[in-house]
Design an enzyme around this catalytic site. Structure first.
Site, short mmCIF file in Angstrom:
data_model
loop_
_atom_site.label_atom_id
_atom_site.label_comp_id
_atom_site.label_asym_id
_atom_site.label_seq_id
_atom_site.Cartn_x
_atom_site.Cartn_y
_atom_site.Cartn_z
N THR A 1 -27.15 71.89 20.17
CA THR A 1 -27.38 71.56 21.59
C THR A 1 -26.60 70.33 22.05
O THR A 1 -26.88 69.79 23.12
CB THR A 1 -28.89 71.34 21.87
OG1 THR A 1 -29.36 70.26 21.05
CG2 THR A 1 -29.68 72.60 21.58
N TYR B 1 -21.94 75.92 2.02
CA TYR B 1 -21.08 74.85 2.53
C TYR B 1 -21.37 73.51 1.86
O TYR B 1 -22.48 73.25 1.40
CB TYR B 1 -21.25 74.74 4.05
CG TYR B 1 -21.07 76.07 4.75
CD1 TYR B 1 -19.84 76.73 4.73
CD2 TYR B 1 -22.15 76.71 5.35
CE1 TYR B 1 -19.67 77.97 5.33
CE2 TYR B 1 -22.00 77.95 5.96
CZ TYR B 1 -20.76 78.58 5.94
OH TYR B 1 -20.60 79.81 6.52
#
Length: 333
Positions: free
Chosen positions: A237, A163
């Site tokens: 998270t 990426y």
């Protein structure tokens, strides 16, 4: 009836917020803690409900953080040591108060990469993020046998083989690798964290949006002296909670002083002209493990024969003792 009216009132307030409002929605419109400011800002239990793009926060099956129960860990002899590549150079970076975290973003001139371990690709360091608590018994996102630590350092990396940048990698398979190190208190602090948390530095980022440039950092100083770790597949998270993260939890803590922890708790979530709200307790609650495996290269089967419960005792930060009455680990340095 009154009951029906109350239900209708609740729906009329919350349903519009749950519908797609992408044009108006700020990607930063979330919080860790309830704050009475006159407007609704979603805390972790609401993250997955207020915006369809964040629905993994509510319905995901591989969410992070988790409570690491050492008795559930599986020894994997094929887990090799993690490899850190700094090119032999120190790095610079900008330290930010984002309102939620102390965040260190390395400059692009000196690249830091990790590979090996459970990783099949090379991952580039994007950010060093600090989580910490208002009390010494909490502050880490991950728990160890139900116990929290005063804080947790997370080194967030993206897959540079597949990426172009972090944003693309975060929503893509095998996109993110997070090295996580628990923070404990000691008389002396870790050399890397001391650069971030000494009084001259930390007071430069007292308020949201404050930033301070640091140079000559050696990221290797942040890593404890061990090749042992715990790993599992999980998520980012913070919203949108993409399930693209390989977590690597180092099997030794890193240390800060009580004064440095106090300095962290004095950082504000807000700008200077707003009410002071401590940044501490900037943690997402633990999520269900469900069907996932927690693997480790800590070979707990090599424990001496005199230990009847070596599976539970071996894989952690040198557990000092096991008390059957309280069922808690007592973790020593």
């Amino acid at each position: 009836s009154i009951h029906t009216y109350n239900c209708f009132l609740f729906l009329s307030v919350f349903v519009p917020a749950a519908q797609p409002i992408t044009s108006k929605l700020d990607a930063g419109w979330w919080a860790y803690k309830d704050v009475v400011q006159g407007t609704f800002v979603p805390v972790p239990s609401f993250w997955g409900l207020v915006h369809s793009a964040w629905n993994l926060c509510a319905i995901g099956k591989r969410q992070s953080p988790i409570d690491i129960e050492t008795s559930h860990m599986i020894f994997d002899p094929y887990l090799t040591p993690l490899r850190l590549n700094t090119g032999g150079r120190k790095m610079g970076g900008t330290m930010y108060n984002t309102g939620r975290h102390v965040s260190l973003r390395p400059d692009k001139a000196h690249l830091v990469n990790i590979s090996g371990g459970p990783l099949g690709y090379s991952y580039r360091l994007e950010e060093v993020r600090l989580h910490f608590g208002s009390e010494d018994s909490q502050g880490s996102e991950h728990l160890l046998n139900g116990q929290g630590f005063p804080g947790e350092v997370q080194l967030i990396h993206y897959n540079q083989d597949l990426y172009a940048n972090y944003t693309e990698a975060a929503k893509s398979p095998n996109g993110i690798a997070v090295v996580s190190i628990f923070i404990k208190l000691s008389e002396n602090s870790n050399a890397f964290l001391n650069r971030m948390l000494n009084r001259d530095t930390i007071t430069r980022i007292n308020y949201k949006h404050d930033a301070f440039l640091l140079m000559g950092l050696n990221i290797a100083d942040l890593y404890p002296d061990t090749t042992r770790y715990i790993t599992y597949e999980g998520s980012i998270t913070i919203p949108p909670c993409y399930e693209t993260s390989t977590w690597i939890l180092i099997n030794k803590p890193v240390y800060v002083t009580q004064m440095q922890m106090h300095s962290l708790r004095l950082l504000s979530q807000n700008e200077p002209y707003k009410i002071f709200l401590s940044m501490s307790d900037n943690t997402r609650p633990t999520q269900p493990l469900l069907q996932r495996c927690i693997r480790t290269n800590i070979n707990f089967s090599k424990q001496g024969r005199d230990c009847p419960n070596n599976r539970a005792l071996r894989p952690q930060y040198r557990v000092a003792q096991w008390r059957m009455k309280s069922k808690k680990f007592y973790i020593s340095a």
